[in-house]
Scaffold this motif. Structure first.
Motif, PDB file in Angstrom:
ATOM      1  N   ASP A  91     -15.304  -3.726  35.260  1.00 23.88           N
ATOM      2  CA  ASP A  91     -14.330  -4.081  34.222  1.00 23.88           C
ATOM      3  C   ASP A  91     -13.463  -5.279  34.590  1.00 23.88           C
ATOM      4  OD1 ASP A  91     -12.978  -2.657  36.212  1.00 23.88           O
ATOM      5  OD2 ASP A  91     -12.056  -1.208  34.852  1.00 23.88           O
ATOM      6  N   MET A  92     -12.981  -5.335  35.835  1.00 26.60           N
ATOM      7  CA  MET A  92     -12.075  -6.414  36.211  1.00 26.60           C
ATOM      8  C   MET A  92     -12.803  -7.737  36.416  1.00 26.60           C
ATOM      9  SD  MET A  92      -9.391  -4.864  35.763  1.00 26.60           S
ATOM     10  CE  MET A  92      -8.455  -6.369  36.005  1.00 26.60           C
ATOM     11  N   ASN A  93     -14.041  -7.691  36.873  1.00 27.64           N
ATOM     12  CA  ASN A  93     -14.834  -8.925  36.947  1.00 27.64           C
ATOM     13  C   ASN A  93     -15.032  -9.508  35.554  1.00 27.64           C
ATOM     14  OD1 ASN A  93     -15.080  -8.756  39.712  1.00 27.64           O
ATOM     15  ND2 ASN A  93     -17.140  -7.890  39.682  1.00 27.64           N
ATOM     16  N   ALA A  94     -15.327  -8.636  34.591  1.00 31.30           N
ATOM     17  CA  ALA A  94     -15.500  -9.103  33.209  1.00 31.30           C
ATOM     18  C   ALA A  94     -14.194  -9.666  32.669  1.00 31.30           C
ATOM     19  CB  ALA A  94     -15.993  -7.958  32.327  1.00 31.30           C
ATOM     20  N   ALA A 149      -9.005  -5.048  40.739  1.00 27.43           N
ATOM     21  CA  ALA A 149      -8.746  -6.484  40.625  1.00 27.43           C
ATOM     22  C   ALA A 149     -10.052  -7.224  40.399  1.00 27.43           C
ATOM     23  CB  ALA A 149      -8.058  -7.014  41.880  1.00 27.43           C
ATOM     24  N   GLY A 150      -9.974  -8.245  39.551  1.00 24.73           N
ATOM     25  CA  GLY A 150     -11.062  -9.199  39.412  1.00 24.73           C
ATOM     26  C   GLY A 150     -10.646 -10.469  40.132  1.00 24.73           C
ATOM     27  N   VAL A 195      -8.888  -2.620  45.127  1.00 30.86           N
ATOM     28  CA  VAL A 195      -7.625  -2.823  45.845  1.00 30.86           C
ATOM     29  C   VAL A 195      -6.865  -1.529  46.123  1.00 30.86           C
ATOM     30  CG1 VAL A 195      -7.307  -5.186  45.061  1.00 30.86           C
ATOM     31  CG2 VAL A 195      -6.434  -3.297  43.656  1.00 30.86           C
ATOM     32  N   SER A 196      -7.280  -0.421  45.534  1.00 35.25           N
ATOM     33  CA  SER A 196      -6.599   0.841  45.809  1.00 35.25           C
ATOM     34  C   SER A 196      -6.665   1.200  47.294  1.00 35.25           C
ATOM     35  CB  SER A 196      -7.188   1.977  44.971  1.00 35.25           C
ATOM     36  OG  SER A 196      -8.551   2.166  45.283  1.00 35.25           O
ATOM     37  N   PHE A 197      -7.654   0.646  48.019  1.00 44.72           N
ATOM     38  CA  PHE A 197      -7.832   0.976  49.434  1.00 44.72           C
ATOM     39  C   PHE A 197      -7.013   0.082  50.367  1.00 44.72           C
ATOM     40  CE2 PHE A 197     -11.755   2.513  47.456  1.00 44.72           C
ATOM     41  CZ  PHE A 197     -11.786   3.819  47.928  1.00 44.72           C
ATOM     42  N   VAL A 198      -6.355  -0.944  49.832  1.00 44.73           N
ATOM     43  CA  VAL A 198      -5.615  -1.862  50.700  1.00 44.73           C
ATOM     44  C   VAL A 198      -4.460  -1.121  51.374  1.00 44.73           C
ATOM     45  CG1 VAL A 198      -4.181  -3.940  50.771  1.00 44.73           C
ATOM     46  CG2 VAL A 198      -6.213  -3.873  49.299  1.00 44.73           C
TER      47      VAL A 198
END
Length: 334
Positions: free
Chosen positions: A174-177, A206-207, A225-228
């Motif tokens: 979704d975020m890449n799109a 994040a895209g 990014v939830s894993f950052v």
């Protein structure tokens, strides 16, 4: 070779608007007899339209052709936890139909999604490509990470839909799109570096676009990014406490602003983007200013990107449309 010539003619006519056989032959470096043969076949099939004859320069007047934008249609769908949005578009990207449904097509074992596509195809039988966005990481059409939807984990959605509907399909995160759609429709300059952040219904993502190209990473896991890691005992997703959200809410809490500001500083230090985009139903200008102010406590303000808001759903659908158009015209994914 024949398919490549067809793709080249389609793409050139859509870029140019119209062309003669000689112009296409010169542009594509393909012999006049070969171009003439393909144009005759395409015109007979209804793929091309004649738009008259050019003025004479002393010889026979050249016939001018344009591509028939209604010859093929594309379907773009994005799947979310509580709704499904879609558009049907022609070869020029003009939207022929758009809508949304409260049906959660992503929550069952694809029966609802399949029935939905079949219904749209009955309404628009010229649909020739399908682009679908999902809230997860995708590797060549296979969903490799999609928390909360175990039935889709490691599932080849592209292969399943192509076998079912006998047409090319592209599956995208979704975020890449969304970042692709923003750059294609709203980006003032190409080859910029952009990050699109969204908390969303399925956890943050994040895209990332660097110098105009989407960053997918070595295992197509980029943007999760939830894993950052951010605090001693919490990563970004845990800091936002976003996992249990059922619907989007405005970002306003101090802990949310701090977590996002730390992430902005991290992106600044790592890729130094021109712009970071937020979804306009998650932030307002006041919150943007708060994030900007807090970010500057972690990294010098002159290095920070521009922070802006945009319509995520619109960008998402336009990104899927771009992918679908490329697939429809060339048979290849971006």
């Amino acid at each position: 070779m024949g398919k490549e010539i067809l793709r080249s003619i389609r793409k050139s006519l859509l870029e140019l608007g119209s062309a003669t056989k000689v112009e296409l032959s010169d542009k594509l470096g393909i012999s006049f007899p070969t171009i003439s043969k393909f144009l005759t076949q395409m015109e007979k099939a209804g793929e091309l339209l004649s738009v008259g004859l050019d003025d004479s320069s002393g010889g026979r007047r050249a016939k001018r052709y344009t591509y028939n934008p209604e010859y093929m249609l594309g379907l773009a769908i994005f799947l979310e936890r509580t709704e499904t949005n879609y558009i049907v578009f022609n070869c020029l990207g003009e939207v022929k139909n758009a809508g949304k449904t409260s049906s959660t097509l992503i929550n069952d074992h694809l029966t609802s999604l399949t029935e939905f596509v079949e219904k749209i195809k009955r309404q628009f039988p010229k649909i020739n490509s399908i682009a679908i966005g999902v809230p997860g990481s995708v590797d060549n059409g296979r969903i490799i990470y999609i928390p909360g939807y175990e039935h889709l984990q490691n599932f080849d959605l592209k292969g399943y839909l192509e076998n079912r509907f006998s047409m090319p399909v592209v599956i995208e995160n979704d975020m890449n799109a969304a970042v692709l759609g923003y750059q294609d429709t709203k980006g003032n300059k190409k080859n910029k570096s952009i990050v699109y952040l969204y908390s969303g219904q399925n956890g943050p993502g994040a895209g990332i676009m660097v110098n105009g190209a989407i960053v997918r990473g070595s295992t197509n896991f980029s943007g999760e990014v939830s894993f950052v890691p951010q605090y001693d005992d919490r990563n970004f997703g845990q800091a936002l406490k976003n996992e249990n959200r059922t619907q989007k809410t405005i970002i306003c809490e101090e802990f949310e602003i701090d977590a996002i500001s730390r992430l902005v500083a991290s992106f600044t230090a790592i890729i130094n983007p021109h712009t970071i985009i937020f979804c306009d139903d998650e932030v307002n200008q006041f919150i943007i200013e708060q994030i900007e102010k807090r970010s500057s406590t972690y990294i010098r303000a002159e290095h920070l990107p521009e922070l802006i808001m945009s319509d995520w759903k619109e960008d998402y659908l336009f990104g899927l449309q771009s992918l679908g158009l490329e697939l429809m015209i060339t048979g290849k994914s971006i």
